[in-house]
Motif scaffolding. Structure first.
Motif, mmCIF file in Angstrom:
data_model
loop_
_atom_site.group_PDB
_atom_site.id
_atom_site.type_symbol
_atom_site.label_atom_id
_atom_site.label_comp_id
_atom_site.label_asym_id
_atom_site.label_seq_id
_atom_site.Cartn_x
_atom_site.Cartn_y
_atom_site.Cartn_z
ATOM 1 N N ARG A 66 -2.319 -11.510 7.289
ATOM 2 C CA ARG A 66 -3.209 -10.420 7.722
ATOM 3 C C ARG A 66 -2.411 -9.165 8.049
ATOM 4 O O ARG A 66 -2.826 -8.046 7.716
ATOM 5 C CB ARG A 66 -4.014 -10.866 8.949
ATOM 6 N N LEU A 67 -1.283 -9.344 8.710
ATOM 7 C CA LEU A 67 -0.434 -8.199 9.040
ATOM 8 C C LEU A 67 0.059 -7.513 7.769
ATOM 9 O O LEU A 67 0.042 -6.280 7.652
ATOM 10 C CB LEU A 67 0.749 -8.679 9.886
ATOM 11 N N THR A 68 0.460 -8.319 6.786
ATOM 12 C CA THR A 68 0.938 -7.757 5.518
ATOM 13 C C THR A 68 -0.171 -6.999 4.809
ATOM 14 O O THR A 68 0.034 -5.878 4.312
ATOM 15 C CB THR A 68 1.474 -8.877 4.616
ATOM 16 N N ASP A 69 -1.364 -7.596 4.745
ATOM 17 C CA ASP A 69 -2.482 -6.934 4.058
ATOM 18 C C ASP A 69 -2.878 -5.643 4.769
ATOM 19 O O ASP A 69 -3.202 -4.636 4.126
ATOM 20 C CB ASP A 69 -3.682 -7.879 3.982
ATOM 21 N N ALA A 70 -2.860 -5.666 6.105
ATOM 22 C CA ALA A 70 -3.234 -4.460 6.853
ATOM 23 C C ALA A 70 -2.270 -3.318 6.554
ATOM 24 O O ALA A 70 -2.689 -2.169 6.355
ATOM 25 C CB ALA A 70 -3.261 -4.767 8.350
ATOM 26 N N LEU A 71 -0.981 -3.624 6.513
ATOM 27 C CA LEU A 71 0.003 -2.585 6.217
ATOM 28 C C LEU A 71 -0.091 -2.144 4.759
ATOM 29 O O LEU A 71 0.072 -0.957 4.444
ATOM 30 C CB LEU A 71 1.407 -3.104 6.530
ATOM 31 N N THR A 72 -0.348 -3.078 3.858
ATOM 32 C CA THR A 72 -0.514 -2.716 2.450
ATOM 33 C C THR A 72 -1.707 -1.797 2.273
ATOM 34 O O THR A 72 -1.634 -0.770 1.579
ATOM 35 C CB THR A 72 -0.686 -3.988 1.600
ATOM 36 N N ASN A 73 -2.838 -2.133 2.903
ATOM 37 C CA ASN A 73 -4.041 -1.312 2.790
ATOM 38 C C ASN A 73 -3.853 0.056 3.427
ATOM 39 O O ASN A 73 -4.503 1.026 3.021
ATOM 40 C CB ASN A 73 -5.228 -2.035 3.424
ATOM 41 N N ALA A 74 -2.971 0.133 4.432
ATOM 42 C CA ALA A 74 -2.695 1.418 5.075
ATOM 43 C C ALA A 74 -1.789 2.301 4.228
ATOM 44 O O ALA A 74 -1.557 3.456 4.570
ATOM 45 C CB ALA A 74 -2.085 1.206 6.448
ATOM 46 N N GLY A 75 -1.252 1.748 3.133
ATOM 47 C CA GLY A 75 -0.435 2.562 2.228
ATOM 48 C C GLY A 75 1.041 2.527 2.506
ATOM 49 O O GLY A 75 1.759 3.461 2.138
ATOM 50 N N ALA A 76 1.523 1.459 3.163
ATOM 51 C CA ALA A 76 2.968 1.368 3.422
ATOM 52 C C ALA A 76 3.741 1.378 2.109
ATOM 53 O O ALA A 76 3.343 0.738 1.128
ATOM 54 C CB ALA A 76 3.290 0.108 4.217
ATOM 55 N N ALA A 77 4.868 2.106 2.093
ATOM 56 C CA ALA A 77 5.697 2.174 0.883
ATOM 57 C C ALA A 77 6.504 0.899 0.697
ATOM 58 O O ALA A 77 6.804 0.518 -0.436
ATOM 59 C CB ALA A 77 6.630 3.379 0.948
ATOM 60 N N ALA A 78 6.874 0.256 1.784
ATOM 61 C CA ALA A 78 7.601 -1.010 1.724
ATOM 62 C C ALA A 78 7.392 -1.728 3.048
ATOM 63 O O ALA A 78 7.311 -1.086 4.105
ATOM 64 C CB ALA A 78 9.085 -0.803 1.460
ATOM 65 N N ILE A 79 7.293 -3.063 2.986
ATOM 66 C CA ILE A 79 7.096 -3.888 4.178
ATOM 67 C C ILE A 79 8.223 -4.915 4.186
ATOM 68 O O ILE A 79 8.251 -5.829 3.354
ATOM 69 C CB ILE A 79 5.724 -4.583 4.161
ATOM 70 N N ALA A 80 9.169 -4.741 5.100
ATOM 71 C CA ALA A 80 10.374 -5.580 5.122
ATOM 72 C C ALA A 80 10.339 -6.495 6.340
ATOM 73 O O ALA A 80 10.173 -6.024 7.468
ATOM 74 C CB ALA A 80 11.624 -4.711 5.144
ATOM 75 N N PHE A 81 10.505 -7.782 6.108
ATOM 76 C CA PHE A 81 10.455 -8.775 7.180
ATOM 77 C C PHE A 81 11.866 -9.131 7.635
ATOM 78 O O PHE A 81 12.664 -9.646 6.842
ATOM 79 C CB PHE A 81 9.737 -10.038 6.701
ATOM 80 N N ASP A 82 12.152 -8.854 8.905
ATOM 81 C CA ASP A 82 13.384 -9.342 9.525
ATOM 82 C C ASP A 82 13.101 -10.736 10.094
ATOM 83 O O ASP A 82 13.475 -11.061 11.216
ATOM 84 C CB ASP A 82 13.840 -8.372 10.617
ATOM 85 N N ILE A 83 12.385 -11.497 9.301
ATOM 86 C CA ILE A 83 11.967 -12.857 9.654
ATOM 87 C C ILE A 83 12.147 -13.702 8.402
ATOM 88 O O ILE A 83 11.812 -13.258 7.302
ATOM 89 C CB ILE A 83 10.484 -12.889 10.102
ATOM 90 N N VAL A 84 12.651 -14.904 8.571
ATOM 91 C CA VAL A 84 12.850 -15.797 7.427
ATOM 92 C C VAL A 84 11.834 -16.934 7.524
ATOM 93 O O VAL A 84 11.827 -17.693 8.492
ATOM 94 C CB VAL A 84 14.285 -16.354 7.403
ATOM 95 N N PHE A 85 10.950 -17.036 6.531
ATOM 96 C CA PHE A 85 9.930 -18.082 6.489
ATOM 97 C C PHE A 85 10.490 -19.283 5.725
ATOM 98 O O PHE A 85 10.056 -19.602 4.620
ATOM 99 C CB PHE A 85 8.665 -17.552 5.811
#
Length: 761
Positions: free
Chosen positions: A101-120
């Protein structure tokens, strides 16, 4: 009797020479301790013991605390999973649906890049199938929960969200060998020899699950290496994973945000330099339009800001809908967003010169800010030579001057030298971001002065003791002459000449770069620049430098060329003809990217030309306003849609060529307006009736336009659009049509002089 005066004269001369020799010997003896100290310091500086690097780090840390990097909004945001987010949304780790949900919200807001300092790296235990397994183990369970088990896996949902957005996953690098490797989303090209030999080699990695990481747009290392004192002063932009160069999280985020292809690593021999360790080292890293200078091992020297809450947004505000759609777009549209954990117990805490407790994700974000803003701390390759030279000069100055000046005046000289060293190092940092170590020059000044003063004090004490023991014999100290020594610094520079300058650049080179791989791109540049260089050299040009796809050349130096203006004009026209032939053959050459166009700026005027650079490295080059204007003219060819633009002074020397005046414009960075001309062809073209008619009508249109006769100007424009008009003026005519329409709508002020203002370099 006649021989006695001559004998006496010779005796006096001999006595004076003996006294001078004795004075010089004593002077050298007094300066000796300082000279020996200087020699020892020079040897120490050559050895570079670790403790010196530690002192230098502390000095530059102090500089950063005194003058942090001023915060500027570089289009970088941090989404922090903070304590309040944990309180509102539950304990960590969250279900991957929250991350989706966090990723989709940022994508829909028009983020140029979404970088995770988290390892899944581990499967989500809250996924339906795994939750059902837990439920079935409950003795009170009823049913088999098959409908729940059939729901989509949470990791799959996050992977789908990753696929929908411009996402970058993080991974850790480890020294422990394993077979896990991150997906290579983009290649890494090396200009020059591979610098892998200077990197620490990692043999393993901890990466996100393939269904998550493989669907992202990129992947970057989140590993940060602190110094011996656990302070992070630099961030590795690239690393060596089993002989493969991999990017950092911040560098990969910039690549994804720009939609760039391969990352380019430039090594020392690829830049005409040599590594200090006998191995190729890294000079710079390039992604998209950004070129980042690095240390020899590919690290970005960090220049931190003071803490700024403006760059951080708590995760709960996004996930709980606290931000409206408009606020989301205002905060994240076009931004590079780094997501990390700042909650108690989850904190990835690091120490920096500015902040003893800093979030690791903020360090990644600040690295991206620096690269975007171009605010770098650099230690140039000439720094060691300058520091060494400065130390030797100051040590010699103090060693040779202090014995004659005495303790007080010598101390004043030493304090002035010490203050100058520290001030110079500070101002280099403050104004230019240069890391020039003051340690050895400052240590040299202090040590040499102390050595000379201590030895002098010891000698004076011995003399006093001798006088006290033998007071009936007093020996006054010999007076020594002062010796002023000039350090003899190399004076760089050259001579001023009247020169013609050509600046050429490929149109749409970024588009071409995206289509080609690194090796293909290099091959294309060789195929293009080689014949262009042949043309320039045949017309007596001196090639100054190649700047990627650009060429800077000049005439009338080092050899005199009385026809330099005409040779430059012919060269520019022949470059276009050469390009036509290359484009015509493009169908038979798969390495040629279709129809390639270039822009050329030509200008003439006084330039300073000669050996320029540093004391370690010189190059024969030129500087001056003439060069700057040639570069501006080349940039303006894109605006006017012509291939060659010529400055006013050069146009006056090319009266026989086919020149068409286009405008009077004030370029960026220059107050004086410039009349610019299009070089349409050689002298043969200038005598044709079609060209003369077009040139005359263009002059008439400009006269009407500058006198505010809009109707007259439009009438001339209509004639200029006829079939007999010379090719290449279409964009110029369109520009004036728009200007006239705008001025009809909103007339220019009374003091309007017809001069245009360039908005870009």
């Amino acid at each position: 009797m006649g021989a006695e005066p001559e004998t006496e004269r010779l005796r006096v001369i001999g006595s004076r020479l003996a006294r001078s020799s004795l004075s010089l010997t004593r002077y050298v003896a007094k300066a000796g301790p300082g000279l020996i100290t200087a020699l020892l310091l020079l040897i120490l500086q050559l050895l570079q013991p670790p403790f010196v690097a530690g002192i230098s780090d502390l000095v530059f840390d102090t500089y950063q605390r005194a003058y942090p990097r001023p915060y500027e909004d570089a289009g970088v945001r941090v989404v922090d999973i903070d304590d309040e987010s944990i309180r509102r949304l539950g304990q960590w780790p969250w279900p991957r649906t929250d991350a989706a949900r966090l990723t989709d919200a940022l994508t829909n807001a028009g983020a140029a890049a979404i970088a995770f300092d988290i390892v899944f790296s581990e499967p989500d235990r809250t996924s339906p199938a795994r939750a059902v397994e837990i439920l079935r183990q409950n003795p009170e369970a009823r049913g088999d929960y098959s409908e729940i088990a059939a729901l989509t896996d949470h990791d799959e949902l996050l992977g789908q969200a990753m696929e929908r957005g411009p996402t970058v996953t993080g991974y850790f690098l480890t020294g422990e060998a394993n077979n896990v490797r991150p997906k290579e989303h983009a290649g890494v090209a090396v200009s020059g020899s591979s610098p892998l030999g200077v990197f620490t080699e990692y043999n393993g990695a901890i990466v996100s699950l393939p269904m998550i990481g493989d669907r992202a747009s990129g992947a970057g290392s989140v590993s940060l290496e602190a110094g011996r004192d656990h302070i992070i002063r630099s961030v590795p932009l690239i690393a060596n994973l089993d002989g493969r160069i991999v990017p950092s999280l911040s560098l990969e985020a910039l690549r994804v945000a720009q939609g760039a292809g391969a990352i380019l690593v430039r090594s020392t021999d690829g830049s005409g330099e040599s590594g200090r360790r006998g191995l190729p080292e890294v000079v710079a890293v390039k992604t998209g339009e950004l070129q980042i200078p690095t240390t020899g091992i590919g690290e970005l020297s960090m220049y931190y800001t003071a803490p700024h809450p403006e760059r951080i947004v708590p995760a709960w505000r996004i996930l709980q809908g606290d931000l409206s759609e408009g606020e989301m777009q205002r905060l994240f549209q076009g931004q590079i967003v780094f997501i990390g954990t700042g909650a108690q117990g989850l904190r990835d805490l690091r120490s920096t010169p500015i902040n003893a407790v800093e979030l690791g994700v903020v360090i990644h974000a600040q690295a991206a800010e620096q690269m975007i803003l171009g605010r770098f701390l650099t230690r140039p390759d000439w720094a060691v030579g300058v520091e060494r030279t400065l130390m030797v000069v100051l040590c010699l100055l103090i060693a040779l001057s202090a014995p004659a000046l005495g303790a007080l005046r010598g101390g004043v000289l030493a304090m002035l030298a010490l203050g100058g060293v520290l001030a110079g190092s500070w101002f280099a940092f403050r104004n230019s971001g240069l890391l020039l170590e003051p340690i050895f020059p400052a240590l040299g000044v202090v040590s040499v002065y102390i050595a000379i003063t201590a030895v002098s004090f010891y000698r004076e004490e011995r003399a006093r003791s001798h006088i006290h023991n033998a007071f009936d014999r007093y020996l006054s100290p010999e007076l020594v002459d002062r010796i002023a020594r000039d350090p003899g610094q190399l004076e760089l520079g050259g001579e001023v000449r009247q020169m013609t300058v050509l600046f050429s650049d490929v149109r749409g080179f970024s588009r071409i770069s995206e289509r080609f791989g690194p090796q293909e791109l290099i091959g294309f540049l060789i195929n293009l620049l080689t014949p262009m260089t042949d043309v320039l050299l045949a017309r007596k040009a001196t090639i100054d430098k190649y700047i990627g796809d650009a060429v800077l050349a000049f005439w009338n130096a080092p050899l005199d060329d009385p026809d330099h203006e005409q040779n430059a004009a012919y060269a520019a026209l022949e470059m276009l003809e050469t390009l036509k032939r290359l484009n015509a053959d493009s169908d038979r050459d798969p390495a040629w990217p279709g129809q390639v166009a270039i822009g050329i700026g030509l200008n003439t005027g006084p330039c300073c030309v000669g050996n320029m650079g540093s004391r370690q490295r010189l190059s024969y080059s030129l500087i001056g306003d003439t060069v700057n204007l040639a570069s501006r003219l080349e940039s303006l060819t894109k605006y006017y849609g012509v291939s060659i633009l010529v400055g006013e002074d050069l146009a006056a020397q090319l009266a026989s060529f086919a020149l068409v005046e286009l405008d009077i414009i004030r370029v960026v960075g220059r107050d004086a307006p410039e009349r610019v001309f299009s070089l349409a062809g050689p002298p043969e073209m200038a005598t044709t009736s079609a060209f003369i008619a077009s040139q005359t009508r263009m002059a008439a249109m400009l006269a009407a336009y500058r006198s505010r006769d809009w109707a007259g100007a439009e009438a001339e424009l209509a004639h200029l659009r006829g079939p007999d008009t010379i090719a290449g003026l279409e964009s110029v005519l369109a520009i004036y049509s728009r200007r006239i329409a705008d001025y009809r709508e909103a007339p220019p002020p009374d003091d309007w002089d017809g001069i245009s203002q360039a908005l870009e370099k």
